[in-house]
Design an enzyme around this catalytic site. Structure first.
Site, PDB file in Angstrom:
ATOM      1  N   ASP A   1     -15.910  -0.017 -13.893  1.00  0.00           N
ATOM      2  CA  ASP A   1     -14.840   0.663 -14.615  1.00  0.00           C
ATOM      3  C   ASP A   1     -14.183  -0.292 -15.609  1.00  0.00           C
ATOM      4  O   ASP A   1     -13.818   0.081 -16.707  1.00  0.00           O
ATOM      5  CB  ASP A   1     -13.759   1.164 -13.642  1.00  0.00           C
ATOM      6  CG  ASP A   1     -14.263   2.336 -12.825  1.00  0.00           C
ATOM      7  OD1 ASP A   1     -15.439   2.720 -13.003  1.00  0.00           O
ATOM      8  OD2 ASP A   1     -13.489   2.856 -12.004  1.00  0.00           O
TER       9      ASP A   1
ATOM     10  N   ASP B   1     -13.709   0.180 -19.494  1.00  0.00           N
ATOM     11  CA  ASP B   1     -12.389   0.172 -20.125  1.00  0.00           C
ATOM     12  C   ASP B   1     -12.341  -0.782 -21.317  1.00  0.00           C
ATOM     13  O   ASP B   1     -11.684  -0.526 -22.310  1.00  0.00           O
ATOM     14  CB  ASP B   1     -11.299  -0.227 -19.112  1.00  0.00           C
ATOM     15  CG  ASP B   1     -11.103   0.846 -18.054  1.00  0.00           C
ATOM     16  OD1 ASP B   1     -11.578   1.981 -18.266  1.00  0.00           O
ATOM     17  OD2 ASP B   1     -10.485   0.545 -17.019  1.00  0.00           O
TER      18      ASP B   1
ATOM     19  N   SER C   1     -21.632  40.013 -17.042  1.00  0.00           N
ATOM     20  CA  SER C   1     -21.437  39.564 -15.664  1.00  0.00           C
ATOM     21  C   SER C   1     -22.735  39.806 -14.894  1.00  0.00           C
ATOM     22  O   SER C   1     -23.687  40.372 -15.416  1.00  0.00           O
ATOM     23  CB  SER C   1     -20.275  40.311 -15.028  1.00  0.00           C
ATOM     24  OG  SER C   1     -20.502  41.696 -15.128  1.00  0.00           O
TER      25      SER C   1
ATOM     26  N   LYS D   1     -25.151  29.033  -6.997  1.00  0.00           N
ATOM     27  CA  LYS D   1     -24.132  29.706  -7.813  1.00  0.00           C
ATOM     28  C   LYS D   1     -22.816  28.959  -7.654  1.00  0.00           C
ATOM     29  O   LYS D   1     -22.198  28.985  -6.585  1.00  0.00           O
ATOM     30  CB  LYS D   1     -23.971  31.152  -7.359  1.00  0.00           C
ATOM     31  CG  LYS D   1     -22.975  31.932  -8.177  1.00  0.00           C
ATOM     32  CD  LYS D   1     -23.016  33.410  -7.790  1.00  0.00           C
ATOM     33  CE  LYS D   1     -22.044  34.229  -8.617  1.00  0.00           C
ATOM     34  NZ  LYS D   1     -20.657  33.813  -8.455  1.00  0.00           N
TER      35      LYS D   1
ATOM     36  N   GLU E   1     -20.481  26.697 -16.020  1.00  0.00           N
ATOM     37  CA  GLU E   1     -19.282  26.865 -15.206  1.00  0.00           C
ATOM     38  C   GLU E   1     -18.483  25.568 -15.224  1.00  0.00           C
ATOM     39  O   GLU E   1     -19.040  24.493 -15.020  1.00  0.00           O
ATOM     40  CB  GLU E   1     -19.658  27.139 -13.736  1.00  0.00           C
ATOM     41  CG  GLU E   1     -20.568  28.315 -13.512  1.00  0.00           C
ATOM     42  CD  GLU E   1     -19.861  29.650 -13.671  1.00  0.00           C
ATOM     43  OE1 GLU E   1     -18.754  29.783 -13.118  1.00  0.00           O
ATOM     44  OE2 GLU E   1     -20.414  30.528 -14.357  1.00  0.00           O
TER      45      GLU E   1
END
Ligand SMILES: [Zn+2]
Length: 678
Positions: free
Chosen positions: A40, A44, A89, A122, A183
């Site tokens: 990290d 950074d 849908s 799903k 999604e």
């Protein structure tokens, strides 16, 4: 007048391009492939270097630079956006028989007996459509009514797994236009975290990760969305120009190749028999996943067949969603135990006779608090109905009273802490009883767990079992004792090999360098979540200033309300907490915000005080601009102040500035100074 910018030398342009490429690569490794290649901290560093160069040469800033993911300006609403291809849908199937019926319709419509399928998990998220023109992300929208949705581009950009620029492998061509369908979801971990923080702030909890994701995407302030742990999975395409794909499988492989995350464990099934087998397998036992799935989607694999089958007015004829059966089960409540949290809050937990529920074995359920126990009228020994609401923490839905036995016992919350025996009282207006002994071992453990979390001080390799041992052996009495641990203390403990003791010592040392905001968050002050910690750190710059801040000064900070201000004042007013902070300081833990103070810029060494309301930007934005140009913001006017920026309805600081003869900047003058453009 001071200015920033000018034309960037070629060398800088090249470096900016290289940095962006590198950051994009690491974003993909981290957020899409979950296989980070650098720490990290190294990340950074790259990010900061890019940000610095862009501040220095604003002409180099481009909308799809990794630094532009989070817009610092709230918006007033979402404009509608029309989908190029309607977002339909899906039909649902609730049994394998329903799926077989679906197959019968498919073969009838296609006029042949063999069809292959592609089966995908799903994801229970929020449907969105992302439009790309060639490699560029242009905009994104919610599903809305299927014809048009809300333009949530500004919030979608904050999701790091959404690529702003696609990078196809050699030889792979990109469509001229494509609407990627997918999604947006919140991981289970993220969901629990968000709810934990909301609970601490006394805000209503999200019922499930789907609601949490939807709520987060509809926030008007993209900075708040950015703080929510959202992810993306893509699964289909709407409009598609300039490229074709033969099968669903090929499409998903393409998505993966150019940098989109797709759901794991999707499977090509050469016939309906394999599909049914898959459904049975998953209904019985679901593979572990870090996000909610509420079923499996079965798609005809061949895209020409898909087109032939077409759609009804409501949904495509070539796919169906198989929903897992309801996730409730009856069992017996054997006991109620009480857990002690880091703020001392006592939480009752139901111990259950183990029961099989949506693919896992459940033996505990939360009872939240004593009001909930009363509402349910649940007693020890009762038969209860358990639900895994959204697969998260199992909870008790109701008691089956007709099965209540004569020996069922009522439960009362203890008046003393089960861990330390100190009085546990319930303050008026609160739902929880709290252990009042801040030295309580159970609290110390939980505080330490929080302190070393990844988002706080990030001490790698220090898990809950180890923390238990350290506290039980009385090696640690408060979080600061962590820094007094010696190698010799650790190696004698059972769990420790020499190597891991060394690693832990190093991790503890490294954590001393964490930013002020992480330390603040790690302290676990009530109501101070991650975001609030950042705001406080950037406003007060060092721990000493924050500790001395009055209730009034705190509430002046945007996003700090009276409840949080009260909690902060209270926290620092407790002598034990002050002692912990002193110990942390003595141990060499960073207590100041360093990030900006090192920035060399046109405002280096200049002190600013802001007073009144600025009309063109939020106060935190103004402070950000000052910091980025090397300036320092101060809380009060003194001889060290160079400029006082005066907005509407300025306070006493304005008078003081006049008295001391300090240069006053009106908003327009300030804008000019920092090169602010609307
Ligand atoms: Zn206690």
């Amino acid at each position: 007048m001071l200015t920033v910018g000018g034309k960037a030398p070629r060398k800088v342009c090249l470096e900016v391009v290289r940095l962006r490429q590198e950051i994009r690569l690491h974003d993909r490794k981290y957020y899409v492939e979950h296989a980070p290649q650098i720490s990290d901290r190294e990340y950074d560093k790259l990010y900061k270097r890019l940000k610095d160069l862009e501040v220095q040469y604003p002409s180099l800033v481009e909308p799809d630079s990794p630094t532009q993911r989070v817009s610092e300006r709230p918006i007033t609403g979402f404009r509608p956006i029309r989908h190029r291809v309607e977002m339909l849908s899906m039909d649902n199937a609730y049994s394998t028989a329903d799926v077989e019926d679906f197959h019968t319709r498919v073969i009838k419509n296609l006029g042949r007996s063999r069809v292959s399928y592609y089966v995908e998990p799903k994801i229970d998220g929020l449907s969105i459509s992302l439009t790309y023109e060639k490699e560029r992300f242009v905009h994104g929208a919610t599903r809305g009514d299927g014809v048009q949705g809300d333009d949530v581009t500004i919030n979608l950009k904050t999701i790091r797994s959404i690529p702003l620029v696609l990078e196809p492998p050699q030889g792979v061509s990109l469509p001229a236009v494509m609407e990627v369908r997918g999604e947006v979801y919140m991981s289970r971990e993220g969901f629990e975290e968000v709810n934990r923080e909301r609970k601490e702030r006394g805000e209503p909890l999200f019922a499930n990760p789907r609601n949490a994701a939807a709520g987060s995407l509809k926030l008007l302030d993209p900075r708040l969305t950015a703080a929510r742990p959202l992810g993306l999975m893509v699964h289909g395409v709407g409009a598609l120009e300039g490229r074709a794909f033969e099968t669903q499988q090929e499409l998903l492989e393409f998505f993966q190749g150019v940098g989109f995350p797709v759901a794991p464990r999707a499977l090509y099934c050469p016939s309906i028999r394999e599909v049914i087998g898959r459904l049975r397998e998953w209904t019985d036992e679901r593979p572990p996943m870090n996000f909610e799935i509420d079923g499996l989607v079965i798609k005809v694999d061949n895209r020409k067949d898909q087109a032939k089958l077409g759609a009804t007015s409501k949904s495509p004829r070539w796919m169906i969603a198989y929903k897992f059966p309801a996730e409730r089960a009856g069992t017996r409540l054997i006991d109620i135990i009480v857990q002690v949290g880091r703020t001392g809050a006592l939480t009752p937990v139901a111990i259950l006779e183990p029961v099989h529920l949506s693919g896992t074995t459940v033996s505990r359920a939360t009872l939240h608090n004593e009001d909930e126990i009363e509402r349910l009228d649940v007693r020890i020994g009762d038969s209860v109905l358990v639900e895994k609401s959204g697969e998260i923490i199992p909870k008790i839905v109701k008691v089956i009273e007709r099965k209540r036995r004569g020996d069922a016992r009522r439960f009362a919350m203890p008046e003393r802490c089960p861990a330390c025996g100190a009085p546990a009282r319930r303050a008026s207006g609160e739902v929880a009883r709290r252990c009042e002994n801040s030295a309580c071992q159970a609290q110390v453990k939980q505080r330490l767990v929080h302190f070393v979390r990844r988002k706080a001080m990030d001490v790698e390799g220090l898990g809950t079992k180890m923390i238990d041992t350290l506290v039980n052996k009385k090696l640690i009495h408060d979080v600061a004792d962590l820094y007094a641990l010696k190698y010799a203390d650790l190696v004698v403990l059972e769990r420790f090999a020499e190597k891991s003791a060394e690693n832990l010592m190093r991790a503890i040392q490294e954590s001393k360098e964490r930013s002020l905001s992480r330390l603040l968050f790690g302290l676990g002050i009530r109501h101070v979540g991650e975001r609030a910690a950042e705001v406080l750190a950037s406003r007060f710059r060092n721990m000493g200033a924050l500790m001395q801040a009055s209730h009034e000064e705190l509430t002046e900070v945007e996003e700090v309300g009276p409840v949080m201000a009260e909690a902060i004042v209270q926290f620092f007013g407790i002598p034990a907490n002050r002692r912990v902070l002193e110990k942390l300081k003595q141990a060499g833990v960073n207590m100041a915000e360093k990030e900006f103070s090192k920035v060399e810029g046109p405002l280096s060494g200049k002190g600013f005080v802001l007073t009144g309301t600025l009309t063109s930007m939020a106060r935190s934005d103004a402070e950000g601009l000052i910091h980025r140009l090397g300036g320092v913001t101060q809380l009060s006017v003194s001889k060290k102040t160079d400029f006082v920026v005066v907005g509407e309805k300025p306070g006493s600081k304005y008078q003081k500035a006049l008295a001391l003869g300090i240069q006053i900047l009106r908003e327009a003058e300030f804008q000019k100074l920092v090169g602010f453009k609307k």
